[in-house]
Motif scaffolding. Sequence first.
Motif, PDB file in Angstrom:
ATOM      1  N   ASP A 110       0.755  -1.157   0.187  1.00  0.00           N
ATOM      2  CA  ASP A 110       0.135   0.051   0.023  1.00  0.00           C
ATOM      3  C   ASP A 110       0.902   1.243   0.087  1.00  0.00           C
ATOM      4  OD1 ASP A 110       0.899   0.106   2.580  1.00  0.00           O
ATOM      5  OD2 ASP A 110      -1.041  -0.243   3.538  1.00  0.00           O
ATOM      6  N   LYS A 147       3.171   1.698  -2.529  1.00  0.00           N
ATOM      7  CA  LYS A 147       3.404   2.225  -3.982  1.00  0.00           C
ATOM      8  C   LYS A 147       2.224   2.880  -4.459  1.00  0.00           C
ATOM      9  CE  LYS A 147       5.042  -0.352  -8.139  1.00  0.00           C
ATOM     10  NZ  LYS A 147       5.142  -1.451  -9.019  1.00  0.00           N
ATOM     11  N   SER A 148       2.779   3.854  -5.294  1.00  0.00           N
ATOM     12  CA  SER A 148       1.744   4.712  -5.745  1.00  0.00           C
ATOM     13  C   SER A 148       2.166   5.600  -7.036  1.00  0.00           C
ATOM     14  CB  SER A 148       1.585   5.933  -4.664  1.00  0.00           C
ATOM     15  OG  SER A 148       2.927   6.764  -4.511  1.00  0.00           O
ATOM     16  N   GLY A 161      -3.271   5.502 -11.243  1.00  0.00           N
ATOM     17  CA  GLY A 161      -2.890   5.544  -9.638  1.00  0.00           C
ATOM     18  C   GLY A 161      -3.257   4.150  -9.034  1.00  0.00           C
ATOM     19  N   TYR A 162      -3.008   4.326  -7.847  1.00  0.00           N
ATOM     20  CA  TYR A 162      -3.140   2.892  -7.006  1.00  0.00           C
ATOM     21  C   TYR A 162      -4.163   2.999  -5.745  1.00  0.00           C
ATOM     22  CZ  TYR A 162       1.107   0.558  -8.857  1.00  0.00           C
ATOM     23  OH  TYR A 162       2.014  -0.067  -9.600  1.00  0.00           O
ATOM     24  N   ASN A 181      -3.342   2.673  -2.565  1.00  0.00           N
ATOM     25  CA  ASN A 181      -2.604   3.607  -1.756  1.00  0.00           C
ATOM     26  C   ASN A 181      -3.555   4.811  -1.145  1.00  0.00           C
ATOM     27  OD1 ASN A 181      -1.179   6.560  -2.098  1.00  0.00           O
ATOM     28  ND2 ASN A 181       0.351   5.028  -1.187  1.00  0.00           N
ATOM     29  N   ASP A 196      -3.193   8.187  -3.311  1.00  0.00           N
ATOM     30  CA  ASP A 196      -3.684   7.998  -4.483  1.00  0.00           C
ATOM     31  C   ASP A 196      -5.534   7.663  -4.667  1.00  0.00           C
ATOM     32  OD1 ASP A 196      -0.877   7.832  -5.528  1.00  0.00           O
ATOM     33  OD2 ASP A 196      -1.122   6.123  -6.740  1.00  0.00           O
ATOM     34  N   ARG A 197      -5.698   7.144  -3.754  1.00  0.00           N
ATOM     35  CA  ARG A 197      -6.969   6.617  -3.641  1.00  0.00           C
ATOM     36  C   ARG A 197      -7.927   7.917  -3.139  1.00  0.00           C
ATOM     37  NH1 ARG A 197      -6.623   3.039  -0.186  1.00  0.00           N
ATOM     38  NH2 ARG A 197      -7.113   3.982   1.699  1.00  0.00           N
TER      39      ARG A 197
END
Length: 205
Positions: free
Chosen positions: A112, A114-115, A173-174, A177, A180-181
């Motif tokens: 989590d 990683k972004s 995006g991730y 994360n 990003d979320r």
Amino acid sequence: MKKTFQFLALLAVGVCFAFALPKTGEPKRINVVIDAGHGGKDHGAAHEAFTEKQITDAIASKIKTLNTDKEVVLLFTREGDEFVDLNSRVEAMNTVKPDLVLSLHVNYTKNDEKSGMEFFVYKDGKHGAKSEAYANRLSDKFERKGYRVADLQSAPFYTLKKSEVPAIVVELGYLSNEIDREYLTGDASQNEIAGVVAEFLKEIK
């Protein structure tokens, strides 16, 4: 019956697209397919109530709204929450033969931390060089806006490998994360993402 309907639908899109082409002497027009990843029964990445299919659809819709340039003609592989398989998407792209395909996706990983955005092209394809040039230009725009962007990557994804035109897969995006979320799911930040894409399309026409 379903295959016949799909074929007729694709043919209709192709005919409409043909009538939309500019005449000699008119401003240059660019035709772009926006491919919102997943849809319908295919949710894609998910975190609690958020799903990839909803995010890509929302951003695709915002690109449509923010595109005010009449010389940038947008076509969509799906509009709304419907399932469209990869083969049908590629068939639609290759039927209308746009100048560019942008396939929108959202990433997810167990890590989590990683972004950031990731851009993919198929460098070994016929339009690999042009796809790479477009991808670098779009990723640079996002980077200048303060987004974290990974180096451009080459991948044999189905939509990239089978596309007969320049094509880019954009992992926005991730979802895994937190940072990003927040921007992937917020209305204002979705508008910002869509705005960067709309600006990019206007610049390359």
